[in-house]
Write a protein that holds these residues in place. Sequence first.
Motif, short mmCIF file in Angstrom:
data_model
loop_
_atom_site.label_atom_id
_atom_site.label_comp_id
_atom_site.label_asym_id
_atom_site.label_seq_id
_atom_site.Cartn_x
_atom_site.Cartn_y
_atom_site.Cartn_z
N HIS A 158 0.82 -1.22 0.00
CA HIS A 158 0.00 0.00 0.00
C HIS A 158 0.85 1.27 0.00
O HIS A 158 0.32 2.37 -0.13
CB HIS A 158 -0.99 0.00 1.18
CG HIS A 158 -0.39 0.23 2.53
ND1 HIS A 158 0.19 -0.78 3.26
CD2 HIS A 158 -0.29 1.36 3.28
CE1 HIS A 158 0.61 -0.30 4.41
NE2 HIS A 158 0.34 0.99 4.44
N GLN A 178 -3.62 3.04 4.42
CA GLN A 178 -4.01 1.64 4.51
C GLN A 178 -5.52 1.45 4.47
O GLN A 178 -6.02 0.48 3.91
CB GLN A 178 -3.43 1.01 5.78
CG GLN A 178 -3.53 -0.51 5.79
CD GLN A 178 -2.58 -1.13 6.77
OE1 GLN A 178 -1.96 -0.46 7.59
NE2 GLN A 178 -2.43 -2.46 6.72
N TYR A 181 -6.77 1.08 0.92
CA TYR A 181 -6.11 0.12 0.04
C TYR A 181 -6.82 -1.22 0.08
O TYR A 181 -7.19 -1.72 1.15
CB TYR A 181 -4.65 -0.07 0.45
CG TYR A 181 -3.91 -1.08 -0.41
CD1 TYR A 181 -3.56 -0.78 -1.72
CD2 TYR A 181 -3.58 -2.34 0.10
CE1 TYR A 181 -2.89 -1.71 -2.51
CE2 TYR A 181 -2.90 -3.27 -0.69
CZ TYR A 181 -2.57 -2.95 -1.99
OH TYR A 181 -1.91 -3.86 -2.78
N LYS A 183 -6.22 -5.06 -0.64
CA LYS A 183 -5.20 -6.07 -0.90
C LYS A 183 -5.65 -7.04 -1.99
O LYS A 183 -4.83 -7.55 -2.77
CB LYS A 183 -4.89 -6.84 0.39
CG LYS A 183 -3.74 -7.82 0.26
CD LYS A 183 -3.39 -8.44 1.59
CE LYS A 183 -2.23 -9.44 1.47
NZ LYS A 183 -0.99 -8.81 1.00
#
Length: 461
Positions: A158, A178, A181, A183
């Motif tokens: 990130h 974060q 973001y 994943k």
Amino acid sequence: MKFYFGTFLLLLSISAADAQTATGGALSECANGGCNLGEYCVDVDDTGEYGCSKCNGNRDWWPCNFETTCFCHALDAPRIPPAPRSGIHNNIVQPTSEEGKQLFTYAGLCDAISNYNQYHDEKFAQMGTVSQVRQELAAFLSHASVETDGFSVTREEHHCVNPITGLDGNVYCMPCKQQFYSKETKTCTQSYFVDDNQSYNQYCDLSRQNNQGCSCTVAGVKMTDVPLQDNSRAPAIGYVRADDMYFRRGSFDTSFNYGYMGAGIAIKGDAQYFCEQPDLLATNPQYAWQSGIYKWMEYMPYEFGSTAHKQALKGNFGGTINVLNGPLECPSSMNISEKHVQMVRDRVREICRAGSALGVMLELNQCENSYDRDCPKCDGLEDIYYSCQQDGSCPECNGWEENLLSLAPTVTPAIVKSPTFEDWGKYWNNPNPGTRNGATSSYPSSFWYSIVSVVVLIIHI
């Protein structure tokens, strides 16, 4: 002397297939002069300990038929043994991303180990018995796998979304907070730079400057224009030059301005080397591996008088976790970090995988006290080990003990054909009675006396 001769008769009765199974070794192409034109059979190291030059004819028994002793080498090529067919890069290091495959290479690992050990008295993966060397490799690689998401993440995701290489040859990263973001999709829903005055100032410890850490400022780094090769493309917005960022890279968690300075001192003898180009840890295989080796060998938290390296030599996997991550993972707790709870479970799974691949067992906790300075434990590992086998989340652990190898023969395998007079001398001079490699025999003494008696009888006849 007669005792060794009896052992020798037993070794000669082993078939080539049985010897391969018993030692965990795979057959080398050196056997029967099987090297390609322009290649020669050489030892896996440059000491000449095994005398692999004798394999360039038609010899097909030890050491020629084991990849752990000999390999085919072109004289004008770098001397790097191939990765074992059953071991590190087949069963442990298995990147799924293309960048991971390019970075975490076997040659890079060999270069990193060689370079680090050349300049340090304390050696990585070259101290103790063969078992201890394999235990250290298994422990190190299991941690590295967790830290890099299976050797597939080369830059902290990130902090470097959708990296771009500019016309100037530099890599540029799009940082993302974060919470924005994903994943799963590897995308960012909101730019880190909400306005032109916003700056990126992560991983800068202002208290660690000058001779303690790379220079950084509270003002941080402003986003920059990326020089693109195709002027018709839309401008890249929200990017920062990767070499201006000290986020996590390498086989372990190398991060912060002080972490990159420490890596520069340990790897290059130059404190500023990675301060000026930290992204080398994401592009150079040797540096990616060696930055992890540096932390493994030298990181010593103030509460412990030990390193992960020393704990691995004790066969104490829990100690390596405690030294590297402390109370974040020993014990892990949802109240502290949900991320680290999962990481501990992953570490247990990966040590099962790496231990099985290298044929060794490590104790999850060799010691009883979490605060023992020399031999700390990591509470909760045993519970994770047994529960994950029950719930099926760590199938790698189910057959761990079944994959243990006879360690010494992996380096000095059993002879499976008639030896030369040169080989005989090695047996007569063996200081450890029992087997070629000094391992203790499991056969009763009465068996050996029987063999010796037969030999003596034949000699007298």
